[in-house]
Design an enzyme around this catalytic site. Structure first.
Site, PDB file in Angstrom:
ATOM      1  N   HIS A   1     -55.006 -53.030  24.558  1.00 20.37           N
ATOM      2  CA  HIS A   1     -55.143 -53.727  25.836  1.00 20.37           C
ATOM      3  C   HIS A   1     -53.793 -53.860  26.533  1.00 20.37           C
ATOM      4  O   HIS A   1     -52.800 -54.267  25.918  1.00 20.37           O
ATOM      5  CB  HIS A   1     -55.742 -55.117  25.615  1.00 20.37           C
ATOM      6  CG  HIS A   1     -55.701 -55.987  26.835  1.00 20.37           C
ATOM      7  ND1 HIS A   1     -56.296 -55.626  28.027  1.00 20.37           N
ATOM      8  CD2 HIS A   1     -55.131 -57.214  27.048  1.00 20.37           C
ATOM      9  CE1 HIS A   1     -56.093 -56.581  28.919  1.00 20.37           C
ATOM     10  NE2 HIS A   1     -55.394 -57.547  28.353  1.00 20.37           N
TER      11      HIS A   1
ATOM     12  N   HIS B   1     -52.888 -62.760  30.138  1.00 20.23           N
ATOM     13  CA  HIS B   1     -51.570 -62.876  29.496  1.00 20.23           C
ATOM     14  C   HIS B   1     -50.508 -63.301  30.530  1.00 20.23           C
ATOM     15  O   HIS B   1     -49.574 -62.569  30.830  1.00 20.23           O
ATOM     16  CB  HIS B   1     -51.180 -61.543  28.852  1.00 20.23           C
ATOM     17  CG  HIS B   1     -50.893 -61.621  27.391  1.00 20.23           C
ATOM     18  ND1 HIS B   1     -51.872 -61.921  26.461  1.00 20.23           N
ATOM     19  CD2 HIS B   1     -49.736 -61.468  26.690  1.00 20.23           C
ATOM     20  CE1 HIS B   1     -51.332 -61.912  25.255  1.00 20.23           C
ATOM     21  NE2 HIS B   1     -50.036 -61.648  25.365  1.00 20.23           N
TER      22      HIS B   1
ATOM     23  N   ASP C   1     -44.447 -65.007  26.563  1.00 20.20           N
ATOM     24  CA  ASP C   1     -44.653 -65.370  25.158  1.00 20.20           C
ATOM     25  C   ASP C   1     -45.532 -66.612  25.112  1.00 20.20           C
ATOM     26  O   ASP C   1     -45.644 -67.344  26.091  1.00 20.20           O
ATOM     27  CB  ASP C   1     -43.300 -65.644  24.485  1.00 20.20           C
ATOM     28  CG  ASP C   1     -43.391 -65.694  22.971  1.00 20.20           C
ATOM     29  OD1 ASP C   1     -44.418 -65.251  22.415  1.00 20.20           O
ATOM     30  OD2 ASP C   1     -42.421 -66.169  22.332  1.00 20.20           O
ATOM     31  N   GLY C   2     -46.158 -66.839  23.949  1.00 19.54           N
ATOM     32  CA  GLY C   2     -46.940 -68.052  23.759  1.00 19.54           C
ATOM     33  C   GLY C   2     -48.346 -68.019  24.304  1.00 19.54           C
ATOM     34  O   GLY C   2     -49.026 -69.058  24.324  1.00 19.54           O
TER      35      GLY C   2
ATOM     36  N   ARG D   1     -51.127 -69.184  21.695  1.00 22.52           N
ATOM     37  CA  ARG D   1     -51.116 -70.633  21.472  1.00 22.52           C
ATOM     38  C   ARG D   1     -51.658 -71.369  22.688  1.00 22.52           C
ATOM     39  O   ARG D   1     -52.453 -72.311  22.562  1.00 22.52           O
ATOM     40  CB  ARG D   1     -49.692 -71.103  21.146  1.00 22.52           C
ATOM     41  CG  ARG D   1     -49.221 -70.770  19.743  1.00 22.52           C
ATOM     42  CD  ARG D   1     -47.721 -70.911  19.588  1.00 22.52           C
ATOM     43  NE  ARG D   1     -47.029 -69.789  20.222  1.00 22.52           N
ATOM     44  CZ  ARG D   1     -45.706 -69.668  20.307  1.00 22.52           C
ATOM     45  NH1 ARG D   1     -44.929 -70.628  19.824  1.00 22.52           N
ATOM     46  NH2 ARG D   1     -45.144 -68.619  20.856  1.00 22.52           N
TER      47      ARG D   1
END
Length: 238
Positions: free
Chosen positions: A123, A163, A167-168, A171
């Protein structure tokens, strides 16, 4: 009443001066092993610091998410709550890294401005411009959706599909999922480490093959186990 599962379906020698005296000749293996030991020690030290910062950031973000949960339990619209609060969760998630000088505060302002790729995934997340267009629509969708299981599944999936951060995202997606869980009177749900491969495979199936059913069933199974009091996550054996 339909089952919970049904509701959720729809990473040479070397001369070394000053070692044993000037001009001491050390074997390459000795030098290599010494350098390797020092390098590994540094890597382990940096990894430990990174883990401590990540754990602290997760705790701070969790505390912020608890406030969001309290809002939805007070009958506020969950889509509107996460729209207003998710930026604060993200800043708390990386606040310890900012304090340590590893991340710049400006890196946490808004969504990502560069491309991002997911390790071991086919993806390819949206471009930065597309992220800015998609996120408001995403939150409008959550705000308008009435079915709690749909908010849980699509809330998590579409967030990580877009997305929006460098980062992260995982979470953050799971935090968002659990706010949606609370809004539907479902228990806080943790993805067990032992089932991470299943979780990632289900997300991959949904992202690449446009088949949301395995991911829906995966979350439905964990939710059912949580509601029946079964243990879903365990500490790794020492």
């Amino acid at each position: 009443m339909a089952s919970i599962n049904a509701l959720f379906v729809g990473v040479a020698e070397t001369e070394i001066s000053g070692v044993g005296g000037a001009g001491h000749r050390a074997r390459p293996a000795t030098v290599f092993n010494s350098l390797l030991h020092n390098t590994l020690t540094m890597v382990q030290h940096n990894s430990l610091i990174g883990a401590q910062l990540a754990a602290r950031g997760y705790y701070q973000a969790f505390e912020a998410v608890k406030s969001s949960v309290a809002s939805v339990l007070a009958n506020e619209n969950p889509g509107r709550v996460v729209d207003e609060d998710h930026g604060g969760w993200y800043r708390e998630l990386f606040a310890p890294s900012v304090a340590a000088g590893i991340v710049k505060p400006s890196d946490l302002a808004g969504y990502r401005s560069g491309r991002v790729f997911i390790r071991n995934s086919m993806h390819v997340p949206l471009t930065p411009n597309a992220v800015r267009d998609a996120m408001p629509v995403f939150f409008e969708m959550l705000e308008a959706e009435e079915h709690p299981a749909v908010r849980v599944v699509l809330g998590h999936f579409i967030f990580v599909y877009i997305h929006p951060y460098m980062d992260g995202n995982g979470r953050m997606g799971r935090f968002l999922m659990n706010v949606m869980m609370a809004a539907g009177s479902y228990p806080w749900t943790v993805i067990p480490v032992q089932r991470r491969a299943d979780y990632m495979a289900a997300l991959e199936r949904a992202s690449v093959h446009h088949d949301i059913v395995p991911f829906s069933r995966f979350l439905g199974e964990l939710t059912r186990q949580g509601m029946s009091g079964e243990t879903t996550a365990m500490l790794p054996a020492s």
